[in-house]
Design a protein around this motif. Structure first.
Motif, short mmCIF file in Angstrom:
data_model
loop_
_atom_site.label_atom_id
_atom_site.label_comp_id
_atom_site.label_asym_id
_atom_site.label_seq_id
_atom_site.Cartn_x
_atom_site.Cartn_y
_atom_site.Cartn_z
N ARG A 85 0.81 -1.40 -0.11
CA ARG A 85 0.04 0.10 0.00
C ARG A 85 0.76 1.15 0.01
N THR A 120 -8.28 -9.32 -6.25
CA THR A 120 -9.28 -8.66 -5.19
C THR A 120 -9.58 -9.77 -4.13
N VAL A 121 -10.20 -9.62 -2.84
CA VAL A 121 -10.71 -10.64 -1.96
C VAL A 121 -11.60 -11.74 -2.78
N ASP A 122 -12.49 -11.05 -3.86
CA ASP A 122 -13.35 -12.01 -4.35
C ASP A 122 -12.34 -13.15 -5.11
N ARG A 175 -5.21 -13.43 1.76
CA ARG A 175 -5.75 -12.20 2.04
C ARG A 175 -5.25 -11.06 2.24
N LEU A 214 -4.34 -8.90 -1.22
CA LEU A 214 -5.56 -8.67 -2.14
C LEU A 214 -6.49 -7.52 -1.59
N VAL A 215 -6.81 -6.77 -2.63
CA VAL A 215 -7.43 -5.49 -2.17
C VAL A 215 -9.09 -5.67 -2.25
N GLU A 216 -9.59 -4.97 -1.55
CA GLU A 216 -11.16 -4.82 -1.39
C GLU A 216 -11.85 -4.32 -2.70
N ARG A 217 -12.78 -4.72 -3.04
CA ARG A 217 -13.57 -4.04 -4.30
C ARG A 217 -13.60 -2.45 -4.14
N GLU A 224 -11.22 -0.47 -3.76
CA GLU A 224 -10.17 -0.14 -2.80
C GLU A 224 -9.03 0.60 -3.67
N GLU A 261 -13.13 -4.28 -12.37
CA GLU A 261 -13.09 -5.45 -11.27
C GLU A 261 -13.74 -6.42 -11.78
#
Length: 195
Positions: A117, A139-141, A151, A154-157, A159, A174
């Motif tokens: 980050r 991403t987390v998905d 985890r 990974l990035v959040e949707r 983010e 995404e």
């Protein structure tokens, strides 16, 4: 064992660079006439070499000396100029454009499949005004179908634009790409205000 040693071991049997990021190559139109680029955590240099083939003065930065050796060998075999710099982008102070040989920054920066980050927050400072960043991170998905990366990587949707502070989003996709859920951001450093 240092991060460099771990990645050197991973690349120990590699002989050729990996493929260029199709996310980056798919935006060749945005790179038309681009004079300079940096590929951050670019591994064996597949994307950096592709950039160099587009007549872009390219610098490849990675923690693995072995990966950089593979990239330099491929560049020499193809007759391409390629600058390299070994740096641990997670443990060392983030290099400035001047430290990487570009006092005023690059026209393009690539960060594919590497999440740190603070590095993403520093992209703006590595680019010249009007410069473009290409960022590609799972991403987390992705955990819905794949156990790796974990985890922490990974990035959040939604983010990614927030992480790349100070850059204006050109596009954000995404979605699933080849069975991997990724965020793919193209963003630009704003140009200086007119005087």
């Amino acid at each position: 064992m240092s991060a460099g040693e771990r990645w050197d071991a991973k690349y120990a049997d590699a002989r050729e660079p990996g493929p260029a990021s199709e996310f980056v190559t798919g935006h060749a139109d945005l790179l038309a006439g681009c004079p300079t680029a940096v590929d951050l955590a670019g591994g064996t240099g597949g994307t950096a070499l592709w950039l160099a083939e587009q007549n872009i003065e390219t610098t490849l930065v990675d923690v693995s000396g072995r990966a950089l050796e593979i990239a330099r060998s491929a560049a020499a075999n193809r007759g391409l100029p390629l600058k390299t710099r070994q740096a641990d982008l997670e443990a060392e102070p983030l290099p400035t454009a001047a430290e990487l040989g570009r006092g005023h920054g690059w026209q393009a920066a690539v960060c594919a499949n590497f999440l740190h980050r603070p590095l993403l927050a520093a992209l703006r400072a590595l680019l010249v005004p009007g410069g473009i960043a290409f960022v590609q991170i799972a991403t987390v998905d992705n955990l819905l179908r794949n156990a790796r990366p974990g985890r922490a990587y990974l990035v959040e949707r939604g983010e990614l634009p927030e992480l790349c502070r100070g850059l204006e989003t050109i596009s954000l996709d995404e979605d699933w790409f080849d069975n991997r859920h990724e965020a793919r951001l193209v963003a630009r450093r704003p140009k200086r205000p007119a005087v």
